[in-house]
Scaffold this motif. Structure first.
Motif, PDB file in Angstrom:
ATOM      1  N   LYS A 121      -7.606 -12.388 -27.229  1.00 52.50           N
ATOM      2  CA  LYS A 121      -8.692 -12.930 -28.032  1.00 52.50           C
ATOM      3  C   LYS A 121      -8.965 -14.339 -27.536  1.00 52.50           C
ATOM      4  CE  LYS A 121      -8.794 -10.536 -32.475  1.00 52.50           C
ATOM      5  NZ  LYS A 121      -8.731 -10.702 -33.961  1.00 52.50           N
TER       6      LYS A 121
ATOM      7  N   TYR B  26     -11.331 -10.097 -25.919  1.00 55.72           N
ATOM      8  CA  TYR B  26     -11.687 -10.402 -24.539  1.00 55.72           C
ATOM      9  C   TYR B  26     -10.878  -9.537 -23.589  1.00 55.72           C
ATOM     10  CZ  TYR B  26     -11.797 -12.944 -20.097  1.00 55.72           C
ATOM     11  OH  TYR B  26     -11.909 -13.270 -18.774  1.00 55.72           O
TER      12      TYR B  26
ATOM     13  N   ALA C 299     -13.086 -17.542 -18.984  1.00 53.85           N
ATOM     14  CA  ALA C 299     -13.271 -17.336 -20.422  1.00 53.85           C
ATOM     15  C   ALA C 299     -13.200 -18.655 -21.183  1.00 53.85           C
ATOM     16  CB  ALA C 299     -12.212 -16.367 -20.948  1.00 53.85           C
TER      17      ALA C 299
ATOM     18  N   THR D 192     -20.955 -10.836 -18.765  1.00 51.45           N
ATOM     19  CA  THR D 192     -20.778 -11.226 -20.160  1.00 51.45           C
ATOM     20  C   THR D 192     -22.056 -11.876 -20.664  1.00 51.45           C
ATOM     21  OG1 THR D 192     -18.416 -11.618 -19.788  1.00 51.45           O
ATOM     22  CG2 THR D 192     -19.399 -12.594 -21.755  1.00 51.45           C
TER      23      THR D 192
END
Length: 238
Positions: free
Chosen positions: A43, A49, A78, A182
């Motif tokens: 996460k 994720y 990320a 994404t």
């Protein structure tokens, strides 16, 4: 909650940069027996994720001697922290290479106006005029403070603005279509897509009747910074 610095510090450098042969070369490699641990989930800031490589393939952590190692590039992306590989020094570089401080989180981003000269303005207008049905000129109005415009050029894929640390391409085509990525929302509500066709993350979004793609070829600008610049690409007027 661990700080971003601590999270990055726990990542395994052996998985840092996909496709960088220097990571695996040399005489300091040690053969081990480890496990791909598919049972561990992720996460990021409360959101599920899945780490992926540059081709969009899912990555799994490695468990070895009761320690779990995470893929550096995927998690750095990320967390919006730039990560590169310095082949000459055989080093993974997280954040900036200049030692000016912690990798930026995007919380403090300073922008500067792009002041086009009269000659550059003419060049922009002429570059877009070469495309039938695509004559309206668009250009980035701002850049990250400290960056500078190097050149403006037109080609088959649109008009490109090359900065010292950034490239902005305005095109009638969506080159992100064939890539997994994404989706993010820019600060102005525009939907954009992050994807990595090679080693350089790119951000593409639709702007009126065209598509804008922004990247940092030297990977010195974080995703947060590029997203900040993205909302300042607009119709250009002399």
């Amino acid at each position: 909650m661990k700080s971003k610095k601590m999270i990055i510090a726990t990542m395994v450098f052996g998985m840092a940069v996909t496709g960088s042969a220097g990571v695996y070369a040399g005489t300091n490699l040690q053969k081990i027996s480890a496990y791909l641990n598919h049972s561990i989930g992720f996460k990021v800031n409360g959101t599920a994720y899945t780490p992926v490589d540059g081709n969009g393939k899912a990555l799994a952590p490695i468990t070895y001697n009761n320690t779990t190692y995470l893929p550096v590039r995927a998690l750095a992306d990320a967390l919006k922290v730039p990560v590169t590989f310095d082949g000459s020094a055989n080093q993974v570089v997280i954040g900036t290479a200049s030692g000016t401080g912690m990798p930026d989180s995007g919380s403090t981003i300073n922008l500067a106006a792009v002041n086009y000269s009269a000659a550059q303005k003419e060049q922009i207008i002429k570059a877009f005029a070469n495309y039938q049905g695509f004559e309206t000129a668009y250009a980035p109005a701002q850049m990250i403070s400290g960056d500078s415009l190097v050149s403006i050029g037109g080609g088959e894929d649109g008009v490109s603005f090359l900065f010292k640390h950034m490239r902005v391409n305005v095109s009638p085509r969506d080159y992100s279509y064939d890539y997994d990525g994404t989706t993010v929302k820019l600060s102005n509500g525009t939907s954009a897509k992050w994807y990595t066709p090679s080693d350089i993350p790119m951000l593409t979004f639709k702007l009126d009747d065209r598509y804008v793609t922004i990247s940092s070829p030297d990977q010195s600008l974080s995703k947060a910074k590029l997203e900040k610049v993205a909302v300042n690409v607009a119709k250009f007027s002399k």
